[in-house]
Motif scaffolding. Structure first.
Motif, PDB file in Angstrom:
ATOM      1  N   THR A   1     -26.325   8.427   4.143  1.00  0.00           N
ATOM      2  CA  THR A   1     -25.854   8.795   2.556  1.00  0.00           C
ATOM      3  C   THR A   1     -26.639   7.523   1.602  1.00  0.00           C
ATOM      4  O   THR A   1     -27.530   6.884   2.068  1.00  0.00           O
ATOM      5  CB  THR A   1     -24.472   8.241   2.308  1.00  0.00           C
ATOM      6  OG1 THR A   1     -24.521   6.842   2.935  1.00  0.00           O
ATOM      7  CG2 THR A   1     -23.664   8.951   3.238  1.00  0.00           C
TER       8      THR A   1
ATOM      9  N   ASP B   1     -24.349   2.914  -1.921  1.00  0.00           N
ATOM     10  CA  ASP B   1     -23.797   2.600  -3.355  1.00  0.00           C
ATOM     11  C   ASP B   1     -24.702   1.443  -4.095  1.00  0.00           C
ATOM     12  O   ASP B   1     -24.677   1.434  -5.239  1.00  0.00           O
ATOM     13  CB  ASP B   1     -22.388   2.153  -3.346  1.00  0.00           C
ATOM     14  CG  ASP B   1     -21.330   3.245  -2.865  1.00  0.00           C
ATOM     15  OD1 ASP B   1     -21.872   4.461  -3.153  1.00  0.00           O
ATOM     16  OD2 ASP B   1     -20.362   2.955  -2.521  1.00  0.00           O
ATOM     17  N   SER B   2     -25.370   0.760  -3.475  1.00  0.00           N
ATOM     18  CA  SER B   2     -26.091  -0.535  -4.130  1.00  0.00           C
ATOM     19  C   SER B   2     -27.383   0.042  -4.863  1.00  0.00           C
ATOM     20  O   SER B   2     -27.582  -0.943  -5.776  1.00  0.00           O
ATOM     21  CB  SER B   2     -26.504  -1.629  -2.743  1.00  0.00           C
ATOM     22  OG  SER B   2     -27.474  -0.585  -1.698  1.00  0.00           O
TER      23      SER B   2
ATOM     24  N   MET C   1     -26.964   1.988  -7.234  1.00  0.00           N
ATOM     25  CA  MET C   1     -26.301   1.860  -8.497  1.00  0.00           C
ATOM     26  C   MET C   1     -26.364   0.684  -9.266  1.00  0.00           C
ATOM     27  O   MET C   1     -26.071   0.714 -10.386  1.00  0.00           O
ATOM     28  CB  MET C   1     -24.874   2.689  -8.356  1.00  0.00           C
ATOM     29  CG  MET C   1     -24.791   3.942  -7.588  1.00  0.00           C
ATOM     30  SD  MET C   1     -25.947   5.386  -8.521  1.00  0.00           S
ATOM     31  CE  MET C   1     -27.073   5.898  -6.891  1.00  0.00           C
TER      32      MET C   1
ATOM     33  N   PRO D   1     -23.226   9.117  -5.091  1.00  0.00           N
ATOM     34  CA  PRO D   1     -22.495   7.869  -5.530  1.00  0.00           C
ATOM     35  C   PRO D   1     -21.653   8.026  -6.927  1.00  0.00           C
ATOM     36  O   PRO D   1     -22.554   8.451  -7.835  1.00  0.00           O
ATOM     37  CB  PRO D   1     -23.375   6.667  -5.476  1.00  0.00           C
ATOM     38  CG  PRO D   1     -24.466   7.141  -4.577  1.00  0.00           C
ATOM     39  CD  PRO D   1     -24.590   8.558  -4.763  1.00  0.00           C
TER      40      PRO D   1
ATOM     41  N   GLN E   1     -20.659   5.847  -9.135  1.00  0.00           N
ATOM     42  CA  GLN E   1     -21.184   4.860 -10.017  1.00  0.00           C
ATOM     43  C   GLN E   1     -22.488   5.286 -10.738  1.00  0.00           C
ATOM     44  O   GLN E   1     -23.069   4.509 -11.377  1.00  0.00           O
ATOM     45  CB  GLN E   1     -21.250   3.524  -9.435  1.00  0.00           C
ATOM     46  CG  GLN E   1     -20.155   2.927  -8.403  1.00  0.00           C
ATOM     47  CD  GLN E   1     -20.261   3.320  -7.049  1.00  0.00           C
ATOM     48  OE1 GLN E   1     -20.618   4.484  -6.658  1.00  0.00           O
ATOM     49  NE2 GLN E   1     -20.167   2.595  -6.288  1.00  0.00           N
TER      50      GLN E   1
END
Length: 396
Positions: free
Chosen positions: A336, A339-340, A342, A362, A364
């Motif tokens: 995937t 998220d980091s 972002m 994500p 965010q």
């Protein structure tokens, strides 16, 4: 008669147009400095310029001058600097016929000069800078350059140069710039170039150079730019890359380099690194999480598209807080989108297309206010488009 005592004339960076008046050269026997660069002057350079026996500095750059460079220029035995780059000059570059022991700088780049690099320039023993890039010259890289011991900058790029890079250039111990890019040079990069320990810029891009990445380039500890992209280099990157502690730009894209990305551990010592492009090679394996996290905090661009990379995108990429461009497209990366990513608030371009990424985008993503390009096509991404995408007002 009023100009016969004139020693200096500086008219640069104005809006001057028309031709250069011949009277400037007929009436100014004491003129030592003439700068009419950065204007819109056109027409021919008057041959009468050779009558200025006291002239030391002649600046004609950034105009629209045409025709040939008058051979009479080299009649001026006191000439130290000749700058006529960025004009429309053509024909062969004239060569010194007498003693040119004083000339230190010759800049004739970005014109349309043809023929060879004049061999008689070898007589210019005090020459420090030779810039003739961006012309139509047809030649080899002259070995006689190695005899000009005062040279600190050689720029011969974007000409029709063939043959090899002469190993004897390693004799030029004062050299800080060597630019032989955008030509047709072939053969291997000489190991001897590792002796040029004052070198700040080594630009050999867009040639047909073959063989491995020379380990000896690790001796060039003052390098800020190393550009070897668009060649035919093979093999892995050497650990000596880690010696280049002053490196800002590393361009190695579009070669046949291979191996895993363990070399990132060497680059972790290059704390000034801002631009790293290794796209369009044959690098394989995953992106090591710990090694990526240890790269320079100054890194702005990380390009590794069109390789054979596998595994996932490490969450530690967020440690590189100044990144504004990431390109990992055209690989075999799975997993995937972390998220980091972002958290990279300076990110403007994210290219992840043509991989095997899955899962959602994500949520965010709307926090990346400066995002201009978002390329995720050709993956297995599912779920809905996050509402935050609507906040990306700069997206194109």
């Amino acid at each position: 008669q009023g100009l016969r005592s004139l020693g200096s004339m500086n008219l640069r960076r104005n809006y001057l147009s028309g031709s250069i008046p011949v009277s400037v050269f007929n009436n100014t026997p004491l003129l030592a400095y003439l700068n009419i660069g950065n204007n819109s002057l056109s027409g021919l350079i008057p041959t009468a310029i050779g009558s200025l026996s006291m002239l030391q500095v002649l600046v004609l750059q950034y105009n629209q001058l045409s025709g040939s460079l008058p051979p009479t220029i080299f009649n001026m035995s006191r000439l130290e600097k000749l700058q006529a780059s960025d004009n429309n000059l053509s024909g062969p570059i004239p060569f010194p016929t007498g003693n040119q022991s004083t000339i230190q700088l010759i800049s004739l780049a970005f014109n349309s000069f043809t023929g060879r690099i004049p061999p008689r320039l070898a007589a210019c023993r005090e020459l420090q800078l030779l810039a003739i890039s961006g012309n139509l010259l047809t030649d080899h890289v002259p070995e006689w350059l190695a005899g000009l011991s005062q040279l600190s900058s050689i720029s011969l790029a974007a000409n029709d140069l063939v043959g090899t890079v002469p190993a004897v250039l390693s004799n030029l111990t004062k050299l800080t710039v060597l630019d032989l890019s955008y030509s047709k040079l072939s053969g291997m990069i000489p190991l001897e170039l590792g002796k040029l320990i004052q070198l700040n810029i080594l630009h050999l891009s867009a040639n047909q150079l073959t063989g491995p990445f020379p380990t000896s380039l690790g001796n060039l500890t003052k390098l800020s730019l190393l550009a070897l992209d668009r060649n035919l280099l093979t093999g892995p990157l050497p650990m000596t890359l880690g010696n280049l502690r002053s490196l800002y730009h590393l361009h190695i894209a579009e070669n046949h380099l291979q191996g895993e990305l363990d070399f990132l551990s060497y680059l972790s010592y290059c704390r000034q690194l801002q631009f790293h492009d290794k796209s369009m090679n044959s690098f394989s394996g995953s992106i090591p999480s710990s090694l990526l996290a240890n790269l320079s905090i100054n890194l702005l661009k990380f390009f590794a598209e069109d390789n054979n990379l596998t595994g996932s995108i490490p969450a530690t990429i967020s440690n590189l807080t100044n990144l504004n461009q990431i390109s990992l497209a055209d690989n075999q990366i799975s997993g995937t989108i972390p998220d980091s990513v972002m958290l990279l608030e300076n990110l403007q371009e994210l290219h992840l297309s043509m991989n095997s990424l899955f899962g959602p985008i994500p949520g965010q993503i709307g926090t990346l206010k400066g995002m201009v390009t978002l390329s995720l096509g050709g993956n297995k991404i599912s779920s809905s488009i996050p509402n935050g995408v609507g906040n990306l007002s700069t997206l194109q």
